[in-house]
Enzyme design. Structure first.
Site, PDB file in Angstrom:
ATOM      1  N   MET A   1       0.998  -1.175   0.140  1.00 55.69           N
ATOM      2  CA  MET A   1       0.053  -0.009   0.069  1.00 55.69           C
ATOM      3  C   MET A   1       0.823   1.186   0.020  1.00 55.69           C
ATOM      4  O   MET A   1       0.550   2.295   0.322  1.00 55.69           O
ATOM      5  CB  MET A   1      -1.086   0.039   1.308  1.00 55.69           C
ATOM      6  CG  MET A   1      -1.944  -1.170   1.167  1.00 55.69           C
ATOM      7  SD  MET A   1      -3.514  -0.961   1.997  1.00 55.69           S
ATOM      8  CE  MET A   1      -3.000  -0.547   3.711  1.00 55.69           C
TER       9      MET A   1
ATOM     10  N   ASN B   1       4.143   3.901   0.945  1.00 59.14           N
ATOM     11  CA  ASN B   1       5.052   4.359   2.095  1.00 59.14           C
ATOM     12  C   ASN B   1       5.956   3.285   2.490  1.00 59.14           C
ATOM     13  O   ASN B   1       5.917   2.851   3.796  1.00 59.14           O
ATOM     14  CB  ASN B   1       3.998   4.839   3.265  1.00 59.14           C
ATOM     15  CG  ASN B   1       4.644   5.750   4.393  1.00 59.14           C
ATOM     16  OD1 ASN B   1       5.546   6.410   4.002  1.00 59.14           O
ATOM     17  ND2 ASN B   1       4.172   5.324   5.355  1.00 59.14           N
TER      18      ASN B   1
ATOM     19  N   HIS C   1       8.920   1.048   3.391  1.00 56.80           N
ATOM     20  CA  HIS C   1       9.941   0.913   4.601  1.00 56.80           C
ATOM     21  C   HIS C   1      10.936  -0.114   4.157  1.00 56.80           C
ATOM     22  O   HIS C   1      10.814  -1.073   3.029  1.00 56.80           O
ATOM     23  CB  HIS C   1       9.541   0.852   6.124  1.00 56.80           C
ATOM     24  CG  HIS C   1       8.662  -0.041   6.174  1.00 56.80           C
ATOM     25  ND1 HIS C   1       8.786  -1.501   6.160  1.00 56.80           N
ATOM     26  CD2 HIS C   1       7.005  -0.098   6.428  1.00 56.80           C
ATOM     27  CE1 HIS C   1       7.791  -2.157   6.307  1.00 56.80           C
ATOM     28  NE2 HIS C   1       6.824  -1.648   6.238  1.00 56.80           N
ATOM     29  N   ASP C   2      11.996  -0.238   4.914  1.00 55.03           N
ATOM     30  CA  ASP C   2      13.029  -1.371   4.808  1.00 55.03           C
ATOM     31  C   ASP C   2      12.587  -2.729   4.709  1.00 55.03           C
ATOM     32  O   ASP C   2      12.996  -3.457   3.839  1.00 55.03           O
ATOM     33  CB  ASP C   2      14.309  -1.332   5.678  1.00 55.03           C
ATOM     34  CG  ASP C   2      15.109  -0.101   5.486  1.00 55.03           C
ATOM     35  OD1 ASP C   2      15.020   0.645   4.800  1.00 55.03           O
ATOM     36  OD2 ASP C   2      15.957   0.127   6.313  1.00 55.03           O
ATOM     37  N   GLY C   3      11.542  -3.012   5.439  1.00 59.41           N
ATOM     38  CA  GLY C   3      10.660  -4.617   5.276  1.00 59.41           C
ATOM     39  C   GLY C   3      10.231  -4.695   3.769  1.00 59.41           C
ATOM     40  O   GLY C   3      10.474  -5.706   3.390  1.00 59.41           O
ATOM     41  N   HIS C   4       9.506  -3.849   3.242  1.00 63.85           N
ATOM     42  CA  HIS C   4       9.013  -3.868   1.703  1.00 63.85           C
ATOM     43  C   HIS C   4      10.236  -4.157   0.974  1.00 63.85           C
ATOM     44  O   HIS C   4      10.157  -4.952  -0.103  1.00 63.85           O
ATOM     45  CB  HIS C   4       8.419  -2.743   1.268  1.00 63.85           C
ATOM     46  CG  HIS C   4       7.041  -2.381   1.994  1.00 63.85           C
ATOM     47  ND1 HIS C   4       6.893  -1.202   2.758  1.00 63.85           N
ATOM     48  CD2 HIS C   4       5.971  -2.902   2.161  1.00 63.85           C
ATOM     49  CE1 HIS C   4       5.655  -1.369   3.267  1.00 63.85           C
ATOM     50  NE2 HIS C   4       5.115  -2.270   2.947  1.00 63.85           N
TER      51      HIS C   4
ATOM     52  N   GLY D   1       5.070  -9.632   4.031  1.00 62.66           N
ATOM     53  CA  GLY D   1       6.027  -9.925   5.296  1.00 62.66           C
ATOM     54  C   GLY D   1       5.086 -10.467   6.218  1.00 62.66           C
ATOM     55  O   GLY D   1       3.906 -10.445   6.786  1.00 62.66           O
TER      56      GLY D   1
ATOM     57  N   LYS E   1       5.134  -9.696   9.399  1.00 62.90           N
ATOM     58  CA  LYS E   1       4.462  -8.848  10.440  1.00 62.90           C
ATOM     59  C   LYS E   1       3.086  -8.906  10.464  1.00 62.90           C
ATOM     60  O   LYS E   1       2.399  -8.920  11.483  1.00 62.90           O
ATOM     61  CB  LYS E   1       4.788  -7.354  10.392  1.00 62.90           C
ATOM     62  CG  LYS E   1       4.588  -6.484  11.483  1.00 62.90           C
ATOM     63  CD  LYS E   1       4.917  -5.155  11.229  1.00 62.90           C
ATOM     64  CE  LYS E   1       3.808  -4.549  10.359  1.00 62.90           C
ATOM     65  NZ  LYS E   1       2.476  -4.466  10.744  1.00 62.90           N
TER      66      LYS E   1
ATOM     67  N   SER F   1       6.710  -0.669  10.185  1.00 64.17           N
ATOM     68  CA  SER F   1       5.385  -0.505   9.618  1.00 64.17           C
ATOM     69  C   SER F   1       5.294   0.921   8.828  1.00 64.17           C
ATOM     70  O   SER F   1       5.890   1.882   9.384  1.00 64.17           O
ATOM     71  CB  SER F   1       4.367  -0.812  10.571  1.00 64.17           C
ATOM     72  OG  SER F   1       3.311  -0.369  10.522  1.00 64.17           O
TER      73      SER F   1
HETATM   74  O1  PAF Z   1      -0.081  -5.820   3.392  1.00 64.56           O
HETATM   75  C1  PAF Z   1      -0.475  -4.887   2.826  1.00 64.56           C
HETATM   76  O2  PAF Z   1       0.215  -3.885   2.616  1.00 64.56           O
HETATM   77  C2  PAF Z   1      -1.901  -5.075   2.268  1.00 64.56           C
HETATM   78  O3  PAF Z   1      -2.736  -5.779   3.159  1.00 64.56           O
HETATM   79  C3  PAF Z   1      -1.839  -5.693   0.744  1.00 64.56           C
HETATM   80  C4  PAF Z   1      -1.555  -7.058   0.813  1.00 64.56           C
HETATM   81  C5  PAF Z   1      -0.883  -4.784  -0.169  1.00 64.56           C
HETATM   82  C6  PAF Z   1      -3.505  -5.661   0.143  1.00 64.56           C
HETATM   83  O4  PAF Z   1      -3.811  -4.212   0.082  1.00 64.56           O
END
Ligand code: PAF
Length: 282
Positions: free
Chosen positions: A26, A28, A30-33, A148, A150, A186
């Site tokens: 979604m 924004n 961060h290092d986790g993504h 993730g 989390k 997060s």
């Molecule tokens: O974990 C998230 O960021 C959201 O729940 C996802 C999987 C992108 C679905 O909108």
């Protein structure tokens, strides 16, 4: 990296590839993504990420409107991480008409914990994830989707959806990335004031203490330990929704004796106006 906003453009850029490695987000970031993108990349022949703040998974009283939208910075980070295609659809692209066909996940998994405190949350998540999967993976022999840990319950809900719909998608569940004091990274951490940020690591500290107390005997009184853990956080000014020990496989309460059982301790609590979640496998 190509940035595309429509499903048609996305599919045009994926033509010729056979195994997307997909990281839905979604934004924004961060290092986790970014860690997820880097882990997913070698598992596919093209790396795709999506940024879409999904209205369907927010209750009317939640933070859909204020959820941070930072597309330019996110795109830069994704490009640096080696992402090939960023899919950032506008709302009308993904939901051109009200989404009246929805995925209702199994209630034994989706009405507990997060689903209990956020009714409809997993319907919104499952619906958008299935739709994103159809945008990315339609016509592909297979692929990988990364989530993730989390959002532990989300990973289980998505895994079960994939299995029950026989989707040719493997799930990569990435380890939670943490700040040096233990706070799970997060997107919502950006809501915390400086004082709240200093306090925020107490959630992971409480979860660790609860996991240690739960392992101290073969037949612990889990409801009592969980209540004590919640009270301790509440005394520090938190409003805990749950701190609880569950089986990793189905998130149900473990039965004694539980010495050999793979467990996870999960927690959700509000600090000021910010609701944080975290978990630890043990
Ligand atoms: O974990 C998230 O960021 C959201 O729940 C996802 C999987 C992108 C679905 O909108």
């Amino acid at each position: 990296m190509h940035i595309v906003h429509t499903i048609a453009e996305l599919r045009a850029h994926l033509a010729g590839f056979e195994r997307p490695a997909f990281v839905p987000t979604m934004g924004n970031l961060h290092d986790g993504h970014i860690a997820l993108v880097k882990q997913a990349k070698p598992l596919g022949d093209v790396t795709v990420s999506s940024i879409f703040v999904n209205r369907l998974q927010f209750a009317p009283n939640e933070d859909f409107d204020s959820y941070p939208r930072t597309l330019d910075a996110d795109a830069q980070r994704l490009e640096e991480a080696g992402c090939n295609v960023l899919f950032a659809p506008r709302e009308k692209e993904l939901y051109p008409e009200p989404q009246t066909y929805k995925v209702h996940p199994a209630t034994d998994l989706s009405d507990i914990l997060e689903g209990h405190f956020r009714p409809g949350f997993f319907i919104g998540v499952s619906t958008v994830v299935l739709k994103l999967f159809s945008c990315v993976f339609a016509g592909m022999p297979g692929g990988v989707a990364a989530f993730g840990k989390k959002d532990y319950q989300q990973v289980l809900v998505v895994r079960r959806m994939i299995a029950q719909f026989a989707l040719p998608i493997e799930v990569l569940a990435g380890e939670t990335q943490r700040a040096s004091d233990g706070l799970a990274l997060s997107s919502r951490n950006s809501y915390l004031s400086q004082a709240e940020r200093e306090e925020a690591a107490q959630l992971s500290i409480a979860l660790r203490a609860l996991s240690q107390a739960a392992r101290a005997s073969d037949s612990p009184d889990l409801p009592a330990l969980e209540a004590q853990a919640m009270q301790a956080l509440a005394r520090r000014g938190w409003k805990p929704d749950y701190l609880t020990v569950r089986r990793r496989t189905d998130l149900l309460a473990p039965q004694a004796p539980m010495a050999q059982e793979p467990l996870v301790v999960l927690g959700a609590a509000k600090l000021g106006n910010t609701r944080l979640i975290d978990n630890l496998e043990f």
